[in-house]
Design a protein around this motif. Sequence first.
Motif, PDB file in Angstrom:
ATOM      1  N   ASP A 188     -14.552  -5.771  -5.531  1.00 24.89           N
ATOM      2  CA  ASP A 188     -14.499  -7.180  -5.135  1.00 24.89           C
ATOM      3  C   ASP A 188     -15.202  -8.094  -6.136  1.00 24.89           C
ATOM      4  OD1 ASP A 188     -13.125  -6.754  -2.815  1.00 24.89           O
ATOM      5  OD2 ASP A 188     -14.837  -6.983  -1.473  1.00 24.89           O
ATOM      6  N   HIS A 189     -14.714  -9.319  -6.236  1.00 20.72           N
ATOM      7  CA  HIS A 189     -15.426 -10.445  -6.847  1.00 20.72           C
ATOM      8  C   HIS A 189     -16.021 -10.127  -8.225  1.00 20.72           C
ATOM      9  CE1 HIS A 189     -14.710 -12.085  -2.996  1.00 20.72           C
ATOM     10  NE2 HIS A 189     -15.812 -11.712  -2.393  1.00 20.72           N
ATOM     11  N   ILE A 190     -15.182  -9.543  -9.080  1.00 19.32           N
ATOM     12  CA  ILE A 190     -15.591  -9.214 -10.458  1.00 19.32           C
ATOM     13  C   ILE A 190     -16.874  -8.370 -10.448  1.00 19.32           C
ATOM     14  CG2 ILE A 190     -15.627 -10.122 -12.812  1.00 19.32           C
ATOM     15  CD1 ILE A 190     -14.954 -12.853 -11.786  1.00 19.32           C
ATOM     16  N   GLY A 191     -17.070  -7.606  -9.381  1.00 18.77           N
ATOM     17  CA  GLY A 191     -18.247  -6.746  -9.299  1.00 18.77           C
ATOM     18  C   GLY A 191     -19.552  -7.500  -9.139  1.00 18.77           C
ATOM     19  N   ARG A 192     -19.498  -8.798  -8.831  1.00 20.23           N
ATOM     20  CA  ARG A 192     -20.717  -9.610  -8.678  1.00 20.23           C
ATOM     21  C   ARG A 192     -21.659  -9.404  -9.865  1.00 20.23           C
ATOM     22  NH1 ARG A 192     -21.032 -11.405  -3.086  1.00 20.23           N
ATOM     23  NH2 ARG A 192     -22.925 -12.454  -3.762  1.00 20.23           N
ATOM     24  N   VAL A 193     -21.084  -9.327 -11.072  1.00 16.30           N
ATOM     25  CA  VAL A 193     -21.873  -9.018 -12.267  1.00 16.30           C
ATOM     26  C   VAL A 193     -22.841 -10.152 -12.582  1.00 16.30           C
ATOM     27  CG1 VAL A 193     -20.078  -7.550 -13.249  1.00 16.30           C
ATOM     28  CG2 VAL A 193     -20.165  -9.973 -13.860  1.00 16.30           C
ATOM     29  N   ASP A 194     -23.928  -9.797 -13.229  1.00 14.56           N
ATOM     30  CA  ASP A 194     -24.899 -10.779 -13.719  1.00 14.56           C
ATOM     31  C   ASP A 194     -24.523 -11.116 -15.157  1.00 14.56           C
ATOM     32  OD1 ASP A 194     -27.030 -12.289 -14.534  1.00 14.56           O
ATOM     33  OD2 ASP A 194     -28.571 -10.894 -13.836  1.00 14.56           O
ATOM     34  N   LEU A 195     -24.192 -12.381 -15.393  1.00 16.18           N
ATOM     35  CA  LEU A 195     -23.774 -12.812 -16.722  1.00 16.18           C
ATOM     36  C   LEU A 195     -24.934 -13.280 -17.591  1.00 16.18           C
ATOM     37  CD1 LEU A 195     -20.410 -14.646 -15.965  1.00 16.18           C
ATOM     38  CD2 LEU A 195     -20.735 -12.601 -17.370  1.00 16.18           C
ATOM     39  N   ALA A 196     -26.166 -12.925 -17.202  1.00 12.88           N
ATOM     40  CA  ALA A 196     -27.328 -13.330 -17.991  1.00 12.88           C
ATOM     41  C   ALA A 196     -27.236 -12.817 -19.421  1.00 12.88           C
ATOM     42  CB  ALA A 196     -28.608 -12.838 -17.333  1.00 12.88           C
ATOM     43  N   ASP A 197     -26.632 -11.639 -19.601  1.00 17.39           N
ATOM     44  CA  ASP A 197     -26.485 -11.050 -20.932  1.00 17.39           C
ATOM     45  C   ASP A 197     -25.110 -11.293 -21.529  1.00 17.39           C
ATOM     46  OD1 ASP A 197     -29.104  -9.953 -20.945  1.00 17.39           O
ATOM     47  OD2 ASP A 197     -28.416  -8.309 -19.673  1.00 17.39           O
ATOM     48  N   GLY A 198     -24.347 -12.189 -20.922  1.00 17.35           N
ATOM     49  CA  GLY A 198     -23.051 -12.539 -21.473  1.00 17.35           C
ATOM     50  C   GLY A 198     -21.940 -11.592 -21.049  1.00 17.35           C
ATOM     51  N   ARG A 199     -20.746 -11.874 -21.558  1.00 11.31           N
ATOM     52  CA  ARG A 199     -19.552 -11.115 -21.178  1.00 11.31           C
ATOM     53  C   ARG A 199     -19.543  -9.704 -21.733  1.00 11.31           C
ATOM     54  NH1 ARG A 199     -15.958 -15.301 -23.891  1.00 11.31           N
ATOM     55  NH2 ARG A 199     -14.432 -13.595 -23.975  1.00 11.31           N
ATOM     56  N   ASP A 200     -20.414  -9.408 -22.680  1.00 13.83           N
ATOM     57  CA  ASP A 200     -20.480  -8.046 -23.222  1.00 13.83           C
ATOM     58  C   ASP A 200     -21.782  -7.360 -22.816  1.00 13.83           C
ATOM     59  OD1 ASP A 200     -19.073  -6.046 -24.639  1.00 13.83           O
ATOM     60  OD2 ASP A 200     -20.444  -6.286 -26.342  1.00 13.83           O
TER      61      ASP A 200
END
Length: 304
Positions: A188-200
């Motif tokens: 779900d929901h793009i895995g609720r990822v933390d984008l603090a470190d960017g897309r990579d």
Amino acid sequence: MTEPAVHETESTPSPGCPPPHPAPRTPSLALPRDSCDAHCHVFGPADVFPYAPDRTFTPIDAPKEQLRALHAHLGLTRAVVVQSSCHGNDHSVLLDALRGGCGRLRGVALIGETTTRDEVEELHRAGVRAFRLNFLPHLRTPPTRAEIDSVLERVDGLGWAAQLHVRGEEFEALEGLVRLLPGRVVVDHIGRVDLADGRDGPAPRALRALLDGGQVWVKVSGVDRVSRQGPPYADAVALAADLVAHAPERVVWGTDYPHVNIAGEAPDDGLLVDLIERIAPDPAHLRRLMVDNPAELFDFPSTH
């Protein structure tokens, strides 16, 4: 005298459950025929479909008629209604929505220890094609291996997908769970990822690695939840676009309407639709994302 628990009697929406956007814009993007909102909810109305006594949040009522009107406004003709933890394992509200959907709706269930096989088969006849496992602590205690095995026993042979609500930091442990599950697995929901470190960063890399295994699908919904920038959510939209380009055959999109457990105001669903053009700029990928993939994953009739 002992006071009753607030969540058993309180009907006022919880903090983090704002009303939907009052006037979503009319999208400029013309969606393909049979486009699908692959993640949305129906809440109540509470006087007809009461919320679960042990719920962890109280939403604002968002009945099926409201959802139908939104989809007509946005140009969406199919949808997948996800049973919410605030309704628990009582699927009355989901069954009511599916039976009134004239074949344009599918469902995702929450199967619990009290759910019988007969109830599961009733859900299947109504249009449920997946079950959801919540691993976010604000919704429930994460399911144990025994609970997961119990769910798998109840849905055996129906071909349902497993829908996982997890956070990016849990992806490493998720690999073992994916191997345990017999069919398609939807994050779900793009895995609720933390984008603090960017897309990579570590979480986006782990998510792409899961996609590479061939069993995992991703819902590129919830860009408003994942973004660290606010509307128009450019950082999360860019990540969603990466995932669509990476595995165009195993991605679906959803509004997440009516947007509960969020900070601030609800997003403009018309804007969310217009952002699809940035998420899937290739017309072939756009059709996969909005029509072909949800039809395959949730068993809608083919449009070819």
